[in-house]
Design an enzyme around this catalytic site. Structure first.
Site, PDB file in Angstrom:
ATOM      1  N   TYR A   1       3.516  -4.225  -1.256  1.00  0.00           N
ATOM      2  CA  TYR A   1       2.914  -2.929  -1.011  1.00  0.00           C
ATOM      3  C   TYR A   1       2.758  -2.137  -2.310  1.00  0.00           C
ATOM      4  O   TYR A   1       2.968  -0.936  -2.357  1.00  0.00           O
ATOM      5  CB  TYR A   1       3.774  -2.133  -0.037  1.00  0.00           C
ATOM      6  CG  TYR A   1       4.235  -2.880   1.216  1.00  0.00           C
ATOM      7  CD1 TYR A   1       3.307  -3.289   2.173  1.00  0.00           C
ATOM      8  CD2 TYR A   1       5.570  -3.156   1.433  1.00  0.00           C
ATOM      9  CE1 TYR A   1       3.723  -3.948   3.321  1.00  0.00           C
ATOM     10  CE2 TYR A   1       6.000  -3.804   2.580  1.00  0.00           C
ATOM     11  CZ  TYR A   1       5.070  -4.203   3.520  1.00  0.00           C
ATOM     12  OH  TYR A   1       5.487  -4.851   4.653  1.00  0.00           O
ATOM     13  N   GLU A  22       0.778  -7.139  -3.911  1.00  0.00           N
ATOM     14  CA  GLU A  22      -0.269  -6.340  -3.291  1.00  0.00           C
ATOM     15  C   GLU A  22      -1.311  -7.256  -2.663  1.00  0.00           C
ATOM     16  O   GLU A  22      -1.704  -8.263  -3.241  1.00  0.00           O
ATOM     17  CB  GLU A  22      -0.933  -5.426  -4.326  1.00  0.00           C
ATOM     18  CG  GLU A  22      -2.086  -4.613  -3.812  1.00  0.00           C
ATOM     19  CD  GLU A  22      -1.768  -3.772  -2.590  1.00  0.00           C
ATOM     20  OE1 GLU A  22      -2.555  -3.811  -1.628  1.00  0.00           O
ATOM     21  OE2 GLU A  22      -0.729  -3.079  -2.570  1.00  0.00           O
ATOM     22  N   ASP A  65       6.947   0.509  -0.259  1.00  0.00           N
ATOM     23  CA  ASP A  65       6.009   1.600  -0.014  1.00  0.00           C
ATOM     24  C   ASP A  65       4.928   1.076   0.937  1.00  0.00           C
ATOM     25  O   ASP A  65       3.775   0.921   0.552  1.00  0.00           O
ATOM     26  CB  ASP A  65       5.406   2.090  -1.332  1.00  0.00           C
ATOM     27  CG  ASP A  65       4.524   3.319  -1.159  1.00  0.00           C
ATOM     28  OD1 ASP A  65       4.582   3.957  -0.082  1.00  0.00           O
ATOM     29  OD2 ASP A  65       3.771   3.634  -2.103  1.00  0.00           O
ATOM     30  N   CYS A  92       5.280   7.141   4.777  1.00  0.00           N
ATOM     31  CA  CYS A  92       4.398   8.229   5.202  1.00  0.00           C
ATOM     32  C   CYS A  92       4.471   8.428   6.713  1.00  0.00           C
ATOM     33  O   CYS A  92       3.690   9.198   7.270  1.00  0.00           O
ATOM     34  CB  CYS A  92       2.958   7.958   4.764  1.00  0.00           C
ATOM     35  SG  CYS A  92       2.283   6.436   5.407  1.00  0.00           S
TER      36      CYS A  92
END
Length: 134
Positions: A1, A22, A65, A92
């Site tokens: 991530y 990623e 993340d 988030c």
């Protein structure tokens, strides 16, 4: 991530080696520009849960993340298995953070801190940073 490499760049001066994973080709392209000249930083392309299977060394620290959906179960299982000294989880979505923290705590990691950050005032969005240790 790893996204465009923000955390990887910040950690590169504090670590012997940084590995960033990623899935997005576009993010990796931007990351290659953002990380020019950083010798101890390696990016690997792919889904985090798949790339983790090929790691040869146990990391001392992990930064997660993930997207709003949280971490894939395989990622949490790998982190539990490695038992790194420190885990930092940037989220988030407080609901998926709570779900993932429960899994890691059940797996033996200790939740040291959860800090909510109101980056979007007057909205329902709340970012959180959690730290865990073994």
């Amino acid at each position: 991530y790893a996204g465009v490499g923000i955390f990887a760049v910040l950690m590169s001066s504090l670590a012997r080696q940084v590995l960033a994973i990623e899935e997005s080709e576009a993010a990796l392209k931007d990351a290659s520009v953002n990380t020019l000249g950083i010798e101890n930083l390696e990016f690997r392309h792919g889904k985090v849960e798949q790339v983790l299977r090929s790691l040869e060394k146990r990391p001392d620290a992990v930064i997660l993340d993930p997207p709003r959906a949280g971490c894939a179960r395989e990622v949490l299982e790998a982190v539990i298995k490695w038992a790194p000294h420190r885990v930092v989880y940037v989220s988030c979505d407080p609901e998926t953070l709570a779900r993932d923290l429960a899994v890691m705590a059940e797996g033996g990691l200790r939740i040291d801190m959860v800090e909510p950050i109101d980056m979007f005032p007057q909205t329902h969005h709340v970012e959180c940073v959690a730290t865990l240790s073994t």
